[in-house]
Design a protein around this motif. Structure first.
Motif, PDB file in Angstrom:
ATOM      1  N   GLY A   1       0.794  -1.210   0.000  1.00 24.78           N
ATOM      2  CA  GLY A   1       0.000   0.000   0.000  1.00 24.78           C
ATOM      3  C   GLY A   1       0.830   1.264   0.000  1.00 24.78           C
TER       4      GLY A   1
ATOM      5  N   SER B   1      -0.757   1.614   5.933  1.00 29.19           N
ATOM      6  CA  SER B   1      -0.901   0.163   5.898  1.00 29.19           C
ATOM      7  C   SER B   1      -0.341  -0.464   7.163  1.00 29.19           C
TER       8      SER B   1
ATOM      9  N   VAL C   1      -4.855  -0.022   4.243  1.00 29.51           N
ATOM     10  CA  VAL C   1      -4.631  -1.425   3.885  1.00 29.51           C
ATOM     11  C   VAL C   1      -4.265  -2.187   5.157  1.00 29.51           C
TER      12      VAL C   1
END
Length: 369
Positions: free
Chosen positions: A224, A231, A261
Motif C-alpha cells: 500500500g 498500511s 490497507v
C-alpha cells in the motif's frame, strides 16, 4: 563549495521500509495480553458477543462442509481459522457501512444482516441468494479474484461524494494482491481519499500456491505504501488486534483521511474450496499443527475465561443454537422456488433479444412437462 551528492541505495531504502512493518498483536497465542496500551474500548458484553459470533461461525463452517459433501450445498470456501480476521473486522463496522466480500467472506455478510437462508441459496447458485434484504449494505460475494477492490474504491468514492459518515470495506486473500485490480483499487481510493478499508487475509496459500512464490514482498501490507495508503500488518488470529486496527482505520476514513490497507496474518484449516482441493498435497502436518496452536477461538476463550466472562456451558449453548439456526435455514432453502432457465432469462432481460426469445420458448415447453 557545494556538498557532493551521496549515492542513493535503493536496496537499502527497500529494506528500511520492509523492516518497519512489524506484526501488530494484543493477545498472544496463549491468550495473554502483550500490549495493554492498545486494548480496544470494548465492554464485557462486547467481548462475549464477539466470542459467540466466532463459535457460531465455526459451527457453521463445520456444518457447511458436511452439507457440501452431502450434495446439499454448492460452492463453498471453508472459513475455519479465519474467524478473528473476518468477524472482528466486521465487528468494528457500523450497520450503514458497506461490505464488498470475496467468496470466503460470507460470515461477515451474515453478521452484517444477511439471512443464513440467503447465504445457503447463494452457495447453490440460486438467484434469490443474490437478492439481499433492504438495509443490508453489501454486494454479493465476488468470485473474480481481486475485482472487489476496484468496486470498493468506487463505492467509497460514492460515499464521500454524498457526504456520508460511513466506509466501504473489502477482503481478498494473499493471492489477490498479485492481481492488477488490487493495485488499481487502492491507488484510486488513495488518490481521491475515499473512505475505504482494504483487508488482505494472508492465509499463506492462494489455492495451492505458497505466498512466497507469488510475490517477493516481505509483507503484503507494504504494497500500500507506493500508493500513499497507510498500511499495517496484524495478527489475524488475534480478534482484539484485528478489531483495533479496523476500528482505527474506520475512524480515519470517516474523518476524511482516506483508505487503509490491513494485512491479517491468518490460516485456513480446511481446503481452499470444497471443489476438489486437497491441502495435504501442498501443506505439511507440522505446519497445520503450528497454526492450530494459534487458533483464534482457543486464545480468545482463554482470555475470556480468565476474566470470568466465558464458560463451557456458554459455548455449548451457542453451538446448539448454531445447529438449530442452520437446520432451520437449510430447510427454508430447500423450500425455495425451484430455479428455472426461463426465470433466469426473465430476470436478466427486460427486452429479450429475438434469438433468446426462441430459446425461451423451447425451455418453457421443457419446463412445463
Amino acid at each position: 563549495m557545494a556538498p557532493k551528492n551521496k549515492s542513493f541505495d535503493p536496496v537499502k531504502a527497500l529494506e528500511e521500509i520492509e523492516n518497519k512493518f512489524e506484526m501488530f498483536q494484543i493477545l498472544d497465542q496463549d491468550g495473554k495480553v502483550t500490549n495493554k496500551d492498545a486494548m480496544p474500548d470494548l465492554s464485557d458484553d462486547d467481548l462475549v458477543e464477539l466470542m459467540k459470533r466466532m463459535v457460531w461461525t465455526r459451527v457453521l463452517d463445520q456444518r457447511s462442509v458436511s452439507l457440501n459433501r452431502q450434495g446439499r450445498l454448492g460452492f463453498y470456501a471453508p472459513t475455519a481459522g479465519q474467524e478473528a480476521s473476518q468477524l472482528a473486522s466486521q465487528f468494528a463496522l457500523e450497520g450503514e457501512d458497506y461490505i464488498l466480500p470475496g467468496y470466503r467472506d460470507v460470515p461477515q455478510l451474515i453478521w452484517h444482516g444477511l439471512p443464513l437462508t440467503k447465504a445457503f441459496l447463494f452457495s447453490r447458485g440460486h438467484y434469490e441468494g443474490n437478492q439481499f434484504p433492504e438495509g443490508v449494505n453489501a454486494l454479493s460475494p465476488q468470485i473474480i479474484i481481486g475485482a472487489q477492490y476496484v468496486q470498493t474504491a468506487g463505492v467509497a468514492l460514492g460515499i464521500k461524494m454524498r457526504g456520508k459518515d460511513t466506509v466501504a470495506i473489502t477482503y481478498t486473500g494473499d493471492g489477490g494482491t498479485s492481481q492488477g485490480d488490487f493495485y488499481e483499487g487502492i491507488n484510486f481510493a488513495s488518490a481521491y481519499k475515499a473512505p475505504a478499508i482494504f483487508v488482505i487475509q494472508n492465509n499463506h496459500y492462494a489455492i495451492s500456491t505458497p505466498r512466497d512464490l507469488q510475490t517477493a514482498a516481505k509483507t503484503l501490507a507494504q504494497k500500500g505504501v507506493a500508493s500513499g495508503v497507510p498500511s499495517i500488518q496484524v495478527d489475524g488470529m488475534d480478534p482484539l488486534a484485528v478489531y483495533k486496527v479496523t476500528k482505527d482505520a474506520r475512524d480515519r476514513a470517516v474523518a476524511g483521511e482516506g483508505p487503509t490497507v490491513i494485512e491479517t496474518l491468518c490460516y485456513r484449516y480446511g481446503p481452499h474450496t470444497m471443489a476438489g482441493d486437497d491441502p495435504t498435497r501442498y501443506r505439511t502436518s507440522d505446519e497445520d499443527s503450528d497454526w492450530e496452536k494459534k487458533d483464534p477461538l482457543v486464545r480468545f476463550r482463554t482470555f475470556l475465561e480468565e476474566k470470568g466472562l466465558w464458560s463451557e456451558d456458554q459455548e455449548n449453548e451457542v453451538m446448539e443454537q448454531a445447529k438449530e439456526d442452520i437446520k432451520k435455514a437449510i430447510k427454508e432453502a430447500d423450500g425455495a422456488e425451484k430455479q428455472t432457465v426461463t426465470k433466469l432469462m426473465e430476470l436478466t432481460y427486460d427486452d429479450m433479444p429475438s434469438n433468446l426469445k426462441e430459446q425461451y420458448e423451447v425451455y418453457k415447453e421443457k419446463e412445463s412437462k
